[in-house]
Design an enzyme around this catalytic site. Sequence first.
Site, PDB file in Angstrom:
ATOM      1  N   TYR A 144       0.483  -1.443   0.087  1.00 41.19           N
ATOM      2  CA  TYR A 144       0.298  -0.067  -0.314  1.00 41.19           C
ATOM      3  C   TYR A 144       0.788   1.500   0.598  1.00 41.19           C
ATOM      4  O   TYR A 144       1.913   1.038   0.870  1.00 41.19           O
ATOM      5  CB  TYR A 144      -0.401   0.384   1.038  1.00 41.19           C
ATOM      6  N   ASP A 239       9.598   2.293  -0.766  1.00 44.83           N
ATOM      7  CA  ASP A 239       8.242   3.369  -0.357  1.00 44.83           C
ATOM      8  C   ASP A 239       8.712   3.007   1.447  1.00 44.83           C
ATOM      9  O   ASP A 239       8.542   2.500   2.170  1.00 44.83           O
ATOM     10  CB  ASP A 239       6.454   2.739  -0.446  1.00 44.83           C
ATOM     11  N   LYS A 267       4.794   9.206   8.717  1.00 44.00           N
ATOM     12  CA  LYS A 267       4.814   8.467  10.508  1.00 44.00           C
ATOM     13  C   LYS A 267       5.796   9.965  11.091  1.00 44.00           C
ATOM     14  O   LYS A 267       6.251  10.572  11.507  1.00 44.00           O
ATOM     15  CB  LYS A 267       5.173   7.327   9.632  1.00 44.00           C
TER      16      LYS A 267
END
Length: 429
Positions: A144, A239, A267
Amino acid sequence: MKIEKSEKLFERAQKLIPGGVNSPVRAFKSVGGTPLFITRGEGSKIYDVDDNELIDYIGSWGPHLFGHNPPFIKEALLRAMESGTSFGAPTEIEVKMAELICELVPSVEMVRMVNSGTEATMSAIRVARGYTGKDKIIKFEGCYHGHGDFFLIKAGSGALTFGVPTSPGVTKGNAADTLLAEFNNIESVKKIVSQNKGEIAALILEPIVGNMGTVKANEDFIKELRNLCSEEKIVLIFDEVMTGFRVAQGGAQEIFGIKPDMTTFGKIIGGGLPVGAYGGKKEIMEMVSPVGPVYQAGTLSGNPLAMNAGFAALSYIKNNPSIYDELERKSARLANGIINACKYVGKNFQLNRVGSMMTLFFTEEPVYDFKTAIKSDTNLFGKFFHSMLSRGIYLPPAQFEALFVSTAHTNDDIDTTIKAAEESMREIL
Ligand code: KE4
């Protein structure tokens, strides 16, 4: 466990917010029940509107490497707020942040700040397409990368390698340019590359996946990906929104010893505030406006509050590399305790872990890609989730997510969690 106030708030929330939440996974859809409305976090604990105290292993889905509200981040934020919140103009802290990211992640020669992981990955793909002049991209089933249209794609039927949209609103045109490969299967990548010779701009992956649950790429797979992308002039994008500064000071690429062409972050680099970033080779990043022709912009990109929180987080990481040894010790103890809890009830459930991110899969076969991950018994996971919640342990409310240990988790927290896991396993099986 009292949840009346959360139930009332959830009822109100659903009237005006789709699903009552501002991000779908928070709605407890895959485990059932009512999401808890949180009032505050402190260290390893969070507290909800019904005054339940929970040991938190979600950590806001990754940002809280140091637990909730660490003093050094709170102080940095309070100081920054004294000077204002956002100016829409360059500031020194943005320069310091760029220098620190490039120092900690050597493959990143230049970096652009944005406001979320999704913005980072969307922008990285656009830049890779602009840099190569090619349109197609390869992603992996089970990875994702945020909600950008060209990522919301699942494998097409049968031999077809281009994808089909997973969500209404994503056009067939977008899907046609996204090709789906199988994680940890280099042959599936080589097949797609040979079928789309000279047309592929980029290949993006989570080098250590968190979004099918935790699944680490095999060393050979990653090395062959690197070689293949170099040979075929495909931009290799790691990623690292989740793994960046989580699994090692230099992220997953430090663990593999592989340099991607571009990396995306999120994050942890925001210290709990909205921050994303993308960066990589200078020659690629100089494609980005205003120095290059690829447009990308953002009103609050690099805003001083988020930068000061992120800079405090990354500075702590730079100055205290031993936190990764501490996280390894605590996480290994937790993982072993949970594995033993499964063994006590005669189950060989699969626990995949890299550093302080891990997933217990309710399947007894090894999990190394999407197909093996989805063999997990999600109903049993749901029962385990609620059984642990009733014992004050707050796990991610979905089988295909990672849980996170922070430096704020104490040995007592770990022991309490292991004991709860032993009781929960006996209760649900
Ligand atoms: P955001 O746009 O949510 O900041 O980042 C998207 C993203 C990109 N890449 C990776 C590897 C990610 O894990 C994410 C976001 N992760 C999810 C949790 N699996 C965020 C939780 C949520 O969607 O609410």
